[in-house]
Design a protein around this motif. Structure first.
Motif, PDB file in Angstrom:
ATOM      1  N   LEU A 236       0.813  -1.221   0.000  1.00 40.12           N
ATOM      2  CA  LEU A 236       0.000   0.000   0.000  1.00 40.12           C
ATOM      3  C   LEU A 236       0.844   1.267   0.000  1.00 40.12           C
ATOM      4  N   GLU A 237       1.911   1.288   0.783  1.00 43.60           N
ATOM      5  CA  GLU A 237       2.747   2.495   0.836  1.00 43.60           C
ATOM      6  C   GLU A 237       3.474   2.715  -0.480  1.00 43.60           C
ATOM      7  N   MET A 238       3.966   1.638  -1.075  1.00 45.13           N
ATOM      8  CA  MET A 238       4.630   1.781  -2.372  1.00 45.13           C
ATOM      9  C   MET A 238       3.650   2.263  -3.439  1.00 45.13           C
ATOM     10  N   LEU A 239       2.419   1.771  -3.388  1.00 46.36           N
ATOM     11  CA  LEU A 239       1.418   2.214  -4.358  1.00 46.36           C
ATOM     12  C   LEU A 239       1.099   3.691  -4.169  1.00 46.36           C
ATOM     13  N   ARG A 240       0.877   4.102  -2.927  1.00 44.65           N
ATOM     14  CA  ARG A 240       0.530   5.503  -2.664  1.00 44.65           C
ATOM     15  C   ARG A 240       1.651   6.452  -3.080  1.00 44.65           C
ATOM     16  N   GLY A 242       3.981   5.738  -5.350  1.00 43.37           N
ATOM     17  CA  GLY A 242       4.540   5.317  -6.631  1.00 43.37           C
ATOM     18  C   GLY A 242       4.172   6.202  -7.800  1.00 43.37           C
ATOM     19  N   PRO A 243       4.558   5.768  -9.026  1.00 40.83           N
ATOM     20  CA  PRO A 243       4.444   6.623 -10.216  1.00 40.83           C
ATOM     21  C   PRO A 243       3.070   6.658 -10.864  1.00 40.83           C
ATOM     22  N   TYR A 244       2.130   5.826 -10.433  1.00 41.97           N
ATOM     23  CA  TYR A 244       0.830   5.775 -11.097  1.00 41.97           C
ATOM     24  C   TYR A 244       0.044   7.059 -10.877  1.00 41.97           C
ATOM     25  N   PRO A 245      -0.754   7.487 -11.867  1.00 41.42           N
ATOM     26  CA  PRO A 245      -1.696   8.599 -11.638  1.00 41.42           C
ATOM     27  C   PRO A 245      -2.670   8.230 -10.517  1.00 41.42           C
ATOM     28  N   TRP A 246      -3.200   9.259  -9.839  1.00 43.50           N
ATOM     29  CA  TRP A 246      -4.078   9.005  -8.697  1.00 43.50           C
ATOM     30  C   TRP A 246      -5.297   8.184  -9.093  1.00 43.50           C
ATOM     31  N   MET A 253      -6.665   0.153  -5.634  1.00 44.98           N
ATOM     32  CA  MET A 253      -7.032  -0.007  -4.222  1.00 44.98           C
ATOM     33  C   MET A 253      -8.520  -0.267  -4.017  1.00 44.98           C
ATOM     34  N   SER A 254      -9.321  -0.154  -5.074  1.00 45.62           N
ATOM     35  CA  SER A 254     -10.765  -0.268  -4.925  1.00 45.62           C
ATOM     36  C   SER A 254     -11.195  -1.715  -4.720  1.00 45.62           C
ATOM     37  N   ARG A 255     -12.492  -1.898  -4.471  1.00 49.76           N
ATOM     38  CA  ARG A 255     -13.038  -3.234  -4.251  1.00 49.76           C
ATOM     39  C   ARG A 255     -13.188  -4.027  -5.550  1.00 49.76           C
ATOM     40  N   VAL A 256     -12.843  -3.407  -6.688  1.00 54.51           N
ATOM     41  CA  VAL A 256     -12.792  -4.157  -7.944  1.00 54.51           C
ATOM     42  C   VAL A 256     -11.391  -4.044  -8.552  1.00 54.51           C
ATOM     43  N   GLY A 257     -10.394  -3.823  -7.698  1.00 53.35           N
ATOM     44  CA  GLY A 257      -9.019  -3.692  -8.153  1.00 53.35           C
ATOM     45  C   GLY A 257      -8.202  -4.936  -7.889  1.00 53.35           C
ATOM     46  N   HIS A 258      -7.187  -4.787  -7.005  1.00 54.41           N
ATOM     47  CA  HIS A 258      -6.265  -5.884  -6.742  1.00 54.41           C
ATOM     48  C   HIS A 258      -5.994  -6.021  -5.251  1.00 54.41           C
ATOM     49  N   LEU A 259      -5.744  -7.243  -4.803  1.00 58.52           N
ATOM     50  CA  LEU A 259      -5.433  -7.487  -3.397  1.00 58.52           C
ATOM     51  C   LEU A 259      -4.039  -6.980  -3.055  1.00 58.52           C
ATOM     52  N   SER A 260      -3.947  -6.237  -1.970  1.00 56.72           N
ATOM     53  CA  SER A 260      -2.651  -5.806  -1.452  1.00 56.72           C
ATOM     54  C   SER A 260      -1.999  -6.950  -0.677  1.00 56.72           C
ATOM     55  N   ASN A 261      -0.724  -6.763  -0.340  1.00 62.10           N
ATOM     56  CA  ASN A 261      -0.051  -7.736   0.527  1.00 62.10           C
ATOM     57  C   ASN A 261      -0.804  -7.894   1.840  1.00 62.10           C
ATOM     58  N   ASP A 262      -1.247  -6.767   2.407  1.00 61.32           N
ATOM     59  CA  ASP A 262      -1.965  -6.809   3.684  1.00 61.32           C
ATOM     60  C   ASP A 262      -3.284  -7.548   3.566  1.00 61.32           C
ATOM     61  N   ALA A 263      -4.009  -7.334   2.457  1.00 62.23           N
ATOM     62  CA  ALA A 263      -5.297  -8.005   2.271  1.00 62.23           C
ATOM     63  C   ALA A 263      -5.111  -9.513   2.090  1.00 62.23           C
ATOM     64  N   SER A 287       5.963  -2.303 -10.165  1.00 60.52           N
ATOM     65  CA  SER A 287       6.145  -0.906  -9.758  1.00 60.52           C
ATOM     66  C   SER A 287       5.802  -0.662  -8.301  1.00 60.52           C
ATOM     67  N   ASN A 288       4.888  -1.464  -7.743  1.00 59.56           N
ATOM     68  CA  ASN A 288       4.328  -1.149  -6.431  1.00 59.56           C
ATOM     69  C   ASN A 288       4.462  -2.269  -5.417  1.00 59.56           C
ATOM     70  N   ASN A 289       5.420  -3.143  -5.631  1.00 59.28           N
ATOM     71  CA  ASN A 289       5.626  -4.238  -4.689  1.00 59.28           C
ATOM     72  C   ASN A 289       7.045  -4.743  -4.804  1.00 59.28           C
ATOM     73  N   LEU A 290       7.455  -5.500  -3.813  1.00 54.87           N
ATOM     74  CA  LEU A 290       8.726  -6.214  -3.830  1.00 54.87           C
ATOM     75  C   LEU A 290       8.453  -7.646  -3.395  1.00 54.87           C
ATOM     76  N   PRO A 291       9.085  -8.626  -4.023  1.00 53.80           N
ATOM     77  CA  PRO A 291       8.859 -10.014  -3.607  1.00 53.80           C
ATOM     78  C   PRO A 291       9.101 -10.227  -2.118  1.00 53.80           C
ATOM     79  N   GLU A 292      10.096  -9.537  -1.565  1.00 52.13           N
ATOM     80  CA  GLU A 292      10.410  -9.689  -0.141  1.00 52.13           C
ATOM     81  C   GLU A 292       9.259  -9.213   0.740  1.00 52.13           C
ATOM     82  N   LEU A 293       8.597  -8.138   0.320  1.00 55.83           N
ATOM     83  CA  LEU A 293       7.480  -7.612   1.111  1.00 55.83           C
ATOM     84  C   LEU A 293       6.280  -8.552   1.053  1.00 55.83           C
ATOM     85  N   ALA A 294       5.990  -9.068  -0.129  1.00 51.79           N
ATOM     86  CA  ALA A 294       4.871 -10.002  -0.272  1.00 51.79           C
ATOM     87  C   ALA A 294       5.124 -11.263   0.548  1.00 51.79           C
TER      88      ALA A 294
END
Length: 327
Positions: A236-240, A242-246, A253-263, A287-294
């Motif tokens: 989540l922090e990397m996504l917030r 990161g380089p993607y447009p808002w 992050m929406s309920r029809v998007g993708h599961l975060s590591n935390d989720a 862009s928004n994750n690292l294998p180590e974090l997951a």
């Protein structure tokens, strides 16, 4: 013997094989036909032995090699009816262009996105700097389609021509060879997205990627799986930051998007039944994750369940095939 092989998993292409000694199913065809064949052979899977292609949803990273792969092998493609229609709509406008014109459009789009990033004072990400802007794989697929059409004795005006199409419905059960398939609805911003549980020889393999949250129906379907392929898309922090447009960040992050590591970790800690021999973390964002974090998030969630025999963590990769996982 039942086996699962992940050929690719990520935003640039997704594909996996679920197989028994008698039946081999390709789940999604998100790479070019040439690359799919290359990866299959790298893990000793024979492309010519595939019996069918099964599609989760119509997004580009799950279908971009579909047409050429199905036509070269002469095998049926299984969709929901709505997903098939959406795939045809996606294919047709692109194929009205010549390949050269389509490629030039992609290059101009890349220049525009790069200029917009620079105007906002942002450093363009590596993919934007590439002339295909995240579409190298799609460019290869378009070239393959053109080559295949040119080489066919009877050209067809239909870019969506497939050897055979079979429909199924979310919530249904059907069979391909000796593999039983249970399809279930997942929450994602596609027309009719589904996940699957495959059953053969007393083994259950569950695939649940590309979903914004974990609803009760999906948790229920994934109980009793021997292999569980679960999305762990972003930190989540990397996504917030990161380089993607808002707008894209909101979608992810929406309920029809993708599961975060935390989720994903929350599901593993609170709702997962602990039965899988292997858990495959999939669709990790480059862009928004690292294998180590997951991995760390999942290991913390499973800290009291992991043994030498069960709940082994495997991370699916974008650029290379992993497996096979044998059961």
């Amino acid at each position: 013997m039942v086996r699962m092989t992940v050929l690719a998993s990520g935003s640039k292409g997704n594909s996996a094989i679920v197989a028994t000694s008698r039946t081999r199913i390709l789940v999604d065809a998100g790479l070019s036909c040439r690359e799919l064949f290359k990866r299959m052979r790298s893990v000793n899977e024979d492309p010519e032995a595939l019996d069918a292609i099964l599609i989760t949803h119509e997004h580009q990273d799950h279908v971009q090699g579909l047409s050429v792969t199905a036509r070269k092998l002469g095998i049926p493609v299984y969709f929901t009816e709505a997903t098939h229609r959406a795939w045809m709509r996606w294919m047709t406008p692109r194929k009205r262009l010549t390949y050269a014109a389509w490629l030039e459009e992609r290059k101009q789009e890349a220049k525009k996105k790069k200029a917009e990033a620079e105007a906002r004072g942002l450093e363009p990400d590596a993919d934007s700097a590439n002339p295909f802007y995240r579409e190298r794989e799609l460019a290869e697929c378009a070239a393959e389609e053109e080559e295949l059409s040119t080489g066919e004795k009877q050209q067809t005006a239909d870019p969506c021509a497939l050897p055979a199409v079979e429909y199924f419905r979310a919530g249904s059960q059907f069979s391909i060879g000796d593999i039983t398939v249970n399809a279930f609805t997942i929450p994602h911003d596609a027309i009719d997205p589904v996940g699957f549980v495959f059953q053969a020889e007393g083994i259950r393999i569950g695939i649940a990627t590309d979903l914004g949250y974990m609803p009760p129906n999906v948790s229920l379907q994934l109980r009793g799986c021997d292999v569980l392929m679960l999305e762990s898309n972003h930190d989540l922090e990397m996504l917030r930051d990161g380089p993607y447009p808002w707008s894209v960040k909101q979608r992810v992050m929406s309920r029809v998007g993708h599961l975060s590591n935390d989720a994903a970790a929350s599901f593993l800690e609170s709702h997962y039944d602990g039965q899988a021999s292997y858990i495959v973390l999939a669709h990790l964002s480059e862009s928004n994750n690292l294998p180590e974090l997951a991995r760390l998030a999942a290991e913390r969630a499973l800290r009291e369940r992991m043994t030498l025999l069960g709940n082994k963590l495997v991370l699916a990769e974008q650029n290379t095939a992993i497996g096979p996982i044998l059961l």
